[in-house]
Motif scaffolding. Structure first.
Motif, short mmCIF file in Angstrom:
data_model
loop_
_atom_site.label_atom_id
_atom_site.label_comp_id
_atom_site.label_asym_id
_atom_site.label_seq_id
_atom_site.Cartn_x
_atom_site.Cartn_y
_atom_site.Cartn_z
N ALA A 80 -17.28 39.23 57.16
CA ALA A 80 -16.04 38.57 56.72
C ALA A 80 -16.28 37.41 55.76
O ALA A 80 -15.49 37.18 54.84
N GLN A 81 -17.36 36.67 55.93
CA GLN A 81 -17.58 35.51 55.07
C GLN A 81 -17.94 35.88 53.64
O GLN A 81 -17.68 35.13 52.71
N LEU A 82 -18.49 37.07 53.43
CA LEU A 82 -18.94 37.45 52.09
C LEU A 82 -17.78 37.53 51.09
O LEU A 82 -17.83 36.89 50.04
N PRO A 83 -16.71 38.28 51.35
CA PRO A 83 -15.60 38.31 50.39
C PRO A 83 -14.96 36.94 50.18
O PRO A 83 -14.53 36.60 49.08
N ARG A 84 -14.91 36.14 51.24
CA ARG A 84 -14.33 34.80 51.12
C ARG A 84 -15.15 33.92 50.18
O ARG A 84 -14.61 33.20 49.36
N ILE A 85 -16.48 33.99 50.31
CA ILE A 85 -17.35 33.20 49.44
C ILE A 85 -17.23 33.69 48.00
O ILE A 85 -17.15 32.89 47.07
N LEU A 86 -17.20 35.02 47.81
CA LEU A 86 -17.03 35.56 46.46
C LEU A 86 -15.73 35.05 45.83
O LEU A 86 -15.71 34.63 44.68
N GLU A 87 -14.65 35.12 46.57
CA GLU A 87 -13.35 34.70 46.03
C GLU A 87 -13.31 33.20 45.76
O GLU A 87 -12.70 32.76 44.80
N LEU A 88 -13.98 32.43 46.57
CA LEU A 88 -13.99 30.98 46.40
C LEU A 88 -14.78 30.56 45.17
O LEU A 88 -14.32 29.75 44.37
N PHE A 89 -15.97 31.12 44.99
CA PHE A 89 -16.86 30.68 43.91
C PHE A 89 -16.84 31.58 42.68
O PHE A 89 -17.17 31.13 41.58
#
Length: 100
Positions: A80-89
């Motif tokens: 779950a954290q991977l797409p969130r990090i991609l979208e954030l940065f």
């Protein structure tokens, strides 16, 4: 530990374990080898990855930014954290697709 196996039915890899400082070198080498495959769509099954740190996502984003035009990477069931990090940065990174 990080285990990486080729996918049997498509161009790509299955990744098992954790992507972190302890496995970063293996992850970087894996991404380098993956993009050497000259196919339009590269698949990465991350369904058995328990954790990926920001550096691991950074390696992925940098790799995707270096892909030739028309080539893309599809991430299958990432943590779950991977797409969130991609979208954030890296919002709007067109050459990467996250498939649930």
């Amino acid at each position: 530990m990080l285990q990486i196996d080729p996918l049997p039915d498509s161009a790509g890899l299955r990744v098992i374990g954790e992507i972190s400082v302890n496995t970063r070198t293996v992850w970087q080498q894996t991404l380098k080898q993956l993009v050497e495959c000259r196919t339009d769509v590269l698949h990465v099954d991350l369904s058995r990855v328990r954790f990926v740190d920001v550096a691991g996502v950074t390696d992925l984003a940098v790799t995707v930014q270096r892909l030739p035009e028309g080539q893309r990477i599809v991430l299958h069931r990432p943590p779950a954290q991977l797409p969130r990090i991609l979208e954030l940065f890296w919002p709007g990174l067109a050459a990467i697709e996250v498939a649930a």
